[in-house]
Scaffold this motif. Sequence first.
Motif, PDB file in Angstrom:
ATOM      1  N   UNK A  85      10.449  -0.377  -9.991  1.00 42.19           N
ATOM      2  CA  UNK A  85       9.848   0.925 -10.248  1.00 42.19           C
ATOM      3  C   UNK A  85       9.447   1.597  -8.935  1.00 42.19           C
ATOM      4  N   UNK A  86       9.656   2.915  -8.875  1.00 43.67           N
ATOM      5  CA  UNK A  86       9.319   3.700  -7.688  1.00 43.67           C
ATOM      6  C   UNK A  86       8.603   4.976  -8.104  1.00 43.67           C
TER       7      UNK A  86
ATOM      8  N   UNK B  19      19.334   1.529  -2.717  1.00 42.96           N
ATOM      9  CA  UNK B  19      18.396   1.702  -1.611  1.00 42.96           C
ATOM     10  C   UNK B  19      18.045   3.173  -1.473  1.00 42.96           C
ATOM     11  N   UNK B  20      16.778   3.429  -1.205  1.00 44.37           N
ATOM     12  CA  UNK B  20      16.315   4.806  -1.057  1.00 44.37           C
ATOM     13  C   UNK B  20      15.895   5.110   0.385  1.00 44.37           C
TER      14      UNK B  20
ATOM     15  N   UNK C 104      17.494  10.810   1.248  1.00 47.25           N
ATOM     16  CA  UNK C 104      16.286  10.705   0.428  1.00 47.25           C
ATOM     17  C   UNK C 104      15.031  11.217   1.131  1.00 47.25           C
ATOM     18  N   UNK C 105      15.196  11.867   2.262  1.00 50.31           N
ATOM     19  CA  UNK C 105      14.034  12.465   2.910  1.00 50.31           C
ATOM     20  C   UNK C 105      13.640  13.724   2.153  1.00 50.31           C
TER      21      UNK C 105
ATOM     22  N   UNK D 293      20.007  13.676  -4.421  1.00 49.27           N
ATOM     23  CA  UNK D 293      20.089  12.847  -3.216  1.00 49.27           C
ATOM     24  C   UNK D 293      20.955  11.620  -3.458  1.00 49.27           C
ATOM     25  N   UNK D 294      20.831  11.028  -4.640  1.00 49.20           N
ATOM     26  CA  UNK D 294      21.654   9.859  -4.975  1.00 49.20           C
ATOM     27  C   UNK D 294      23.133  10.246  -5.021  1.00 49.20           C
TER      28      UNK D 294
END
Length: 175
Positions: free
Chosen positions: A4-5, A108-109, A114-115, A126-127
């Motif tokens: 989770x993020x 991976x973020x 992902x900025x 972004x993904x």
Amino acid sequence: MLTSYDIVDKRIVPAAADSGCVLVVSEPTEPERIKLQSEFQLDDFDFGSILDQDEVPRVEHSSERTLIIWKIPESAEVSEKLELKVSVIGIVLTKNRIVIIRKGGTVRFDDREYRRVADIQDVLLSFLLSTVHHFVGHLRVIKQISNELERKINSSMENKYLLQMFSLSESLVYY
């Protein structure tokens, strides 16, 4: 495995279990599958599509959620022949959450894309941008290898280089 993020200060950071607005599920267990199907209105066909490596990319939209079946490049393996592989990933977008589901591997973020993400729509875009950049990187490598093999074929008539060129051609057609 479910990770989770949350989005904090325009960055994606780890969050307490299942509390974040961004969920990443890799190799979902049966309890995780049941929970995801219930929470994100995924039927068996949808979930099966996400885990099927031969599934065709598509977008399905309803009032509750948007389901995106997407192809992502795997890390290229360069040995005697170049192997380019892609895998399927499922992205479910609701009003306040995004979940990324894949059969194996991680997400991976920390990439440049992902900025400065402000919301889950930014995470989605972004993904998608990150995967496009990965594909473009692979295409650059293909072009470099193709040029090198062409040079070698022109200076030598060994079958080894022709076989490598055919292998590259097959990978590119699949890609």
